[in-house]
Scaffold this active site. Structure first.
Site, short mmCIF file in Angstrom:
data_model
loop_
_atom_site.label_atom_id
_atom_site.label_comp_id
_atom_site.label_asym_id
_atom_site.label_seq_id
_atom_site.Cartn_x
_atom_site.Cartn_y
_atom_site.Cartn_z
N HIS A 108 -0.43 -14.99 40.60
CA HIS A 108 -0.15 -16.01 39.33
C HIS A 108 0.92 -16.62 39.33
CE1 HIS A 108 -3.12 -13.40 38.24
NE2 HIS A 108 -3.04 -12.12 38.61
N ARG B 28 -0.25 -0.41 42.65
CA ARG B 28 -0.79 -1.17 42.42
C ARG B 28 0.02 -2.36 42.81
NH1 ARG B 28 -3.52 -2.60 37.79
NH2 ARG B 28 -3.22 -4.58 37.87
N CYS C 7 -7.02 -14.04 41.35
CA CYS C 7 -6.83 -12.18 41.17
C CYS C 7 -8.51 -12.38 41.11
CB CYS C 7 -5.39 -12.09 40.51
SG CYS C 7 -5.27 -10.39 41.00
#
Ligand code: GLN
Length: 240
Positions: free
Chosen positions: A192, A129, A95
């Site tokens: 993640h 997002r 990321c």
């Protein structure tokens, strides 16, 4: 240089460790031991001395503010990272550091963070997002599972190949179904979770690639992954 030592360089654990990305280092340590290796972790934060022995590089994600905190130092050590990448060292960037390993990350506030050009990718923040569970299929590693939360949308240039194709979730951007990037022995990903405990094939690839450079005869041990497989199946069934 001991043949069974595995020197892991953990970049910026203080500022680039979101959603348990430090778990990636724990997973490498754990599996390396099972493969009969001796893992040695070196944490590297801004201003630290860059270690001489590095077999694997691991870097995690962070908020835009965390990325800004490490950016100058990342440029300070960029030539060392390029040297490692050019010599075939396996590297995992998740990321925030995935974005900064590319050419640039333009944030929502139009701040342009210049990257270190290790990966042929560019990132620009979108107005939403991208958050939730991800399942993606990779030719090299099979099904990958993880969790994404980023504003940046990444596009690949000619030299970077996608790591995987998204089945659930978004990945690099809202247009092309690509997740992550592969170039040299570098893996970049938005996942993640932590990523490596959930995706042991990637962990083993990083370990084998690192050790076979010093010891071409090295073979991975057989590890019973029945529990991991169960956890992966449950994770894959989770809603977005
Ligand atoms: N700050 C970056 C973004 O929002 C990276 C986020 C992350 O590392 N999870 O796109």
């Amino acid at each position: 240089m001991k043949k069974n030592e595995l020197h892991i360089l953990h970049l910026y654990p203080r500022d680039m460790n979101i959603y348990g990305d430090n778990g990636n280092v724990l997973a490498i340590e754990h599996r390396a031991r099972k493969h009969g290796l001796q893992p040695i972790v070196r944490k590297y934060n801004q201003g630290d001395r860059f270690p001489r022995q590095v077999d694997i590089v691991i870097g995690g994600g962070g908020q835009d503010s965390g990325q800004l905190k490490v950016l100058d130092d990342l440029h300070r050590i960029a030539s060392k990272l390029h040297k490692l990448a050019d010599s075939g060292t396996p590297i995992l960037f998740v990321c925030g550091l995935y974005q900064l390993a590319g050419h640039e990350f333009v944030t929502q506030g139009q701040k342009n963070m210049k990257g270190i050009d290790l990966l042929d990718i560019k990132t620009k923040a979108g107005d939403q997002r991208l958050t939730g569970n991800v399942v993606a299929t990779s030719r090299e590693f099979g099904q990958l599972v993880g969790y994404e939360n980023h504003s940046g949308q990444t596009t690949l240039g000619d030299y970077a190949a996608p790591l995987a194709t998204v089945i659930k979730g978004v990945g690099n951007n809202i247009h092309d179904k690509h997740e992550g990037a592969r170039q040299q022995n570098i893996i970049g990903t938005y996942l993640h979770g932590s990523f490596l405990p959930k995706n042991p094939k990637v962990t083993d690839w990083l370990i084998a690639t690192a050790i076979q450079r010093k010891n071409p005869d090295f073979k991975l041990a057989a590890i019973d992954d029945a529990l991991v497989e169960q956890a992966r199946l449950i994770t894959m069934k989770r809603p977005r």
